[in-house]
Design a protein around this motif. Structure first.
Motif, PDB file in Angstrom:
ATOM      1  N   ASN A  10       2.785  -2.163   0.857  1.00 30.77           N
ATOM      2  CA  ASN A  10       4.124  -2.506   0.367  1.00 30.77           C
ATOM      3  C   ASN A  10       4.068  -3.722  -0.557  1.00 30.77           C
ATOM      4  O   ASN A  10       4.807  -3.812  -1.550  1.00 30.77           O
ATOM      5  CB  ASN A  10       5.049  -2.801   1.546  1.00 30.77           C
ATOM      6  CG  ASN A  10       5.352  -1.548   2.346  1.00 30.77           C
ATOM      7  OD1 ASN A  10       5.237  -0.435   1.826  1.00 30.77           O
ATOM      8  ND2 ASN A  10       5.722  -1.718   3.608  1.00 30.77           N
ATOM      9  N   ARG A  68       6.910  -5.920 -10.027  1.00 31.85           N
ATOM     10  CA  ARG A  68       7.109  -7.159 -10.767  1.00 31.85           C
ATOM     11  C   ARG A  68       6.297  -7.139 -12.079  1.00 31.85           C
ATOM     12  O   ARG A  68       6.713  -7.728 -13.089  1.00 31.85           O
ATOM     13  CB  ARG A  68       6.710  -8.349  -9.904  1.00 31.85           C
ATOM     14  CG  ARG A  68       7.676  -8.571  -8.742  1.00 31.85           C
ATOM     15  CD  ARG A  68       7.308  -9.776  -7.896  1.00 31.85           C
ATOM     16  NE  ARG A  68       8.254  -9.921  -6.790  1.00 31.85           N
ATOM     17  CZ  ARG A  68       9.407 -10.568  -6.876  1.00 31.85           C
ATOM     18  NH1 ARG A  68       9.768 -11.116  -8.029  1.00 31.85           N
ATOM     19  NH2 ARG A  68      10.201 -10.644  -5.834  1.00 31.85           N
ATOM     20  N   TYR A 111       2.742 -14.604  -0.955  1.00 31.05           N
ATOM     21  CA  TYR A 111       3.038 -13.417  -0.156  1.00 31.05           C
ATOM     22  C   TYR A 111       1.818 -12.924   0.604  1.00 31.05           C
ATOM     23  O   TYR A 111       1.914 -12.296   1.650  1.00 31.05           O
ATOM     24  CB  TYR A 111       3.548 -12.286  -1.057  1.00 31.05           C
ATOM     25  CG  TYR A 111       4.984 -12.469  -1.520  1.00 31.05           C
ATOM     26  CD1 TYR A 111       5.829 -13.357  -0.842  1.00 31.05           C
ATOM     27  CD2 TYR A 111       5.487 -11.774  -2.612  1.00 31.05           C
ATOM     28  CE1 TYR A 111       7.150 -13.513  -1.247  1.00 31.05           C
ATOM     29  CE2 TYR A 111       6.792 -11.947  -3.035  1.00 31.05           C
ATOM     30  CZ  TYR A 111       7.630 -12.827  -2.349  1.00 31.05           C
ATOM     31  OH  TYR A 111       8.916 -12.989  -2.745  1.00 31.05           O
ATOM     32  N   ASN A 117       2.902  -2.646  -3.909  1.00 38.05           N
ATOM     33  CA  ASN A 117       4.006  -1.970  -4.608  1.00 38.05           C
ATOM     34  C   ASN A 117       4.949  -2.990  -5.231  1.00 38.05           C
ATOM     35  O   ASN A 117       5.445  -2.815  -6.351  1.00 38.05           O
ATOM     36  CB  ASN A 117       4.767  -1.061  -3.653  1.00 38.05           C
ATOM     37  CG  ASN A 117       3.948   0.152  -3.248  1.00 38.05           C
ATOM     38  OD1 ASN A 117       3.035   0.560  -3.980  1.00 38.05           O
ATOM     39  ND2 ASN A 117       4.273   0.732  -2.103  1.00 38.05           N
ATOM     40  N   ASP A 118       5.199  -4.090  -4.458  1.00 36.53           N
ATOM     41  CA  ASP A 118       6.076  -5.126  -4.980  1.00 36.53           C
ATOM     42  C   ASP A 118       5.457  -5.791  -6.211  1.00 36.53           C
ATOM     43  O   ASP A 118       6.147  -6.096  -7.196  1.00 36.53           O
ATOM     44  CB  ASP A 118       6.324  -6.175  -3.877  1.00 36.53           C
ATOM     45  CG  ASP A 118       7.381  -7.180  -4.280  1.00 36.53           C
ATOM     46  OD1 ASP A 118       8.421  -6.764  -4.830  1.00 36.53           O
ATOM     47  OD2 ASP A 118       7.157  -8.387  -4.059  1.00 36.53           O
TER      48      ASP A 118
END
Length: 466
Positions: free
Chosen positions: A302, A310, A384, A305-306
């Motif tokens: 995930n 971006r 992150y 994917n983020d």
């Protein structure tokens, strides 16, 4: 040879002698009623006394109908009757045919006066009474060392929550009894007991009078440990009962009030364990759900994917920037072409140089802005990467500490800790705990659990305690 007669014959002759003697028949006797007992048959038995002597008295139900008042303890009366011998017991008594009131007894007056005085000083107030400990470890008892009270308390405590019974021997009636009781209360306070029982068995108001003394009442009031009074029978009341933090109907009842029943504690522990298990199950399910939510949010796939999304956004910003730049250049070129013909060559050259410088500054600014945007995006993506691991570690440490604390608390209330103090637990062949002699049979195998292991045994004999 002197005449030889039986005891019955002797008592019968004394009875006849009383009957033929006018000096003890049809006489009025004044005194104070004490130790009054009323039987279902309607007969009254009591002691008629004055300051220096006393005599047993009986008023039969047939004579009771002649009275227009109810005889009471400590009442002064003038009684009419005769002396009679009770042959079977060899005792004489005054048979009351009728009586009339003469006033209130001296002891009753003294009792009411002291009660009113201490009540006015606040010694009876409920707000000052101390709470009895739920699980006392040391129980002090102020009573006679040879009476039945201490035996009854120890016997009752055997089937209830374990506690040490410490006796402070004291006189409980007669001269010096009040001082002896006070000394016992003070001694038990010095050795820091958790609760004190002050009591004795039943008796007349004279027998219980030590517990109506002011020094005893004040010693109970000043005691550091809470005091339970257990004086006489359930119907007997003394000043000590009003001052004490708790009144028990009997000495046996005092032990039952202070010490909880073992079966009740076991049932409460089982209920607590069941509630704890349900709470832990609910809590675990909640934590599991939260982990699943976090896992879905922090999964590496995930996160990538983020990052991709971006990157697409960054590409779109770059494309927009290029488009804006080209539009600006085109606009400036058109403006330059428009005014080129209007300006002299020297001025046109200067204007062109100025425009060229502006274009360089704009290009540099746009390039720097794009670079800063790229750096912020890169730093945010790097943060992150570590966030899932830190969040999981903090949550894991918090729940581990909570589980350790709950486990220690559960272990603290475990009944198996009692085995460390020398007690043992007997279980039947099916594993159930044996709590009564009626729960086992002769010849039945049982297991005895000690602090450091178990032993197998067989029931050879059993005896039920009455």
């Amino acid at each position: 040879m002197p005449e030889v007669i039986s005891v019955t014959e002797l008592n019968s002759r004394v009875k006849e002698l009383f009957a033929r003697t006018p000096a003890v028949n049809d006489i009025w006797v004044t005194g104070e009623i004490s130790n009054l007992k009323k039987y279902p048959s309607g007969h009254y038995y009591f002691v008629l006394k004055d300051p220096t002597s006393e005599i047993r008295a009986t008023m039969f139900a047939s004579a009771r109908g002649r009275l227009d008042f109810e005889p009471k303890e400590n009442m002064k009366i003038t009684a009419f009757g005769k002396i009679d011998m009770y042959v079977q017991r060899g005792s004489y008594q005054f048979i009351v045919e009728t009586m009339k009131q003469s006033g209130i007894g001296d002891r009753y007056i003294a009792f009411e006066a002291l009660k009113k005085k201490l009540q006015g000083e606040g010694l009876f107030d409920q707000t000052r009474k101390r709470e009895i400990p739920r699980y006392p470890k040391r129980i002090g008892v102020v009573t006679s060392a040879t009476g039945a009270v201490i035996h009854d308390i120890i016997t009752t405590s055997a089937s209830r929550y374990t506690a040490d019974i410490i006796l402070a021997p004291a006189m409980v009636q007669g001269e010096g009894a009040a001082e002896s009781i006070v000394a016992g209360i003070k001694l038990l306070n010095k050795i820091n007991v958790d609760v004190i029982i002050v009591g004795r068995g039943g008796g007349s108001i004279e027998d219980l009078w030590a517990f109506n003394e002011e020094i005893v009442a004040r010693a109970i009031y000043e005691s550091q440990a809470p005091v339970v009074s257990a004086v006489g029978h359930e119907t007997d009341f003394t000043i000590a009962d009003f001052v004490a933090d708790l009144r028990a109907p009997t000495p046996t009842g005092a032990a039952a009030l202070i010490l909880r029943d073992k079966n009740e504690i076991r049932s409460e522990l089982r209920s607590f364990e069941s509630r704890l298990n349900r709470a832990m199950d609910t809590y675990t399910k909640g934590i599991k759900h939260r982990f699943e939510v976090l896992d879905a949010k922090l999964d590496p796939e995930n996160a990538m994917n983020d990052i991709d999304m971006r990157s697409i956004h960054l590409d779109e910003l770059s494309k927009s920037m290029d488009y804006a730049f080209m539009q600006t250049v085109s606009t400036m070129r058109n403006a330059f072409n428009s005014i080129d013909s209007k300006l002299r060559p020297e001025s046109a050259l200067m204007h062109i140089e100025s425009l060229d410088s502006d274009m360089d500054r704009m290009f540099t600014k746009v390039s720097n802005d794009c670079e800063r945007i790229m750096e912020r995006c890169t730093a945010k993506l790097d943060s992150y990467k570590d966030r899932p691991e830190r969040a999981i570690k903090v949550l894991y440490d918090d729940k581990s500490n909570s589980l350790v604390s709950d486990s220690r608390h559960l272990e603290g209330v475990s009944p198996y800790n009692v085995l460390e103090r020398g007690y043992s637990m007997i279980t039947a062949d099916d594993g159930s705990v044996v709590t009564s002699v009626e729960g086992i049979r002769i010849g039945e195998p049982v297991s005895i659990r000690f602090r450091d292991g178990t032993a197998k045994a067989e029931v050879k004999e059993k005896e039920k305690r009455t």
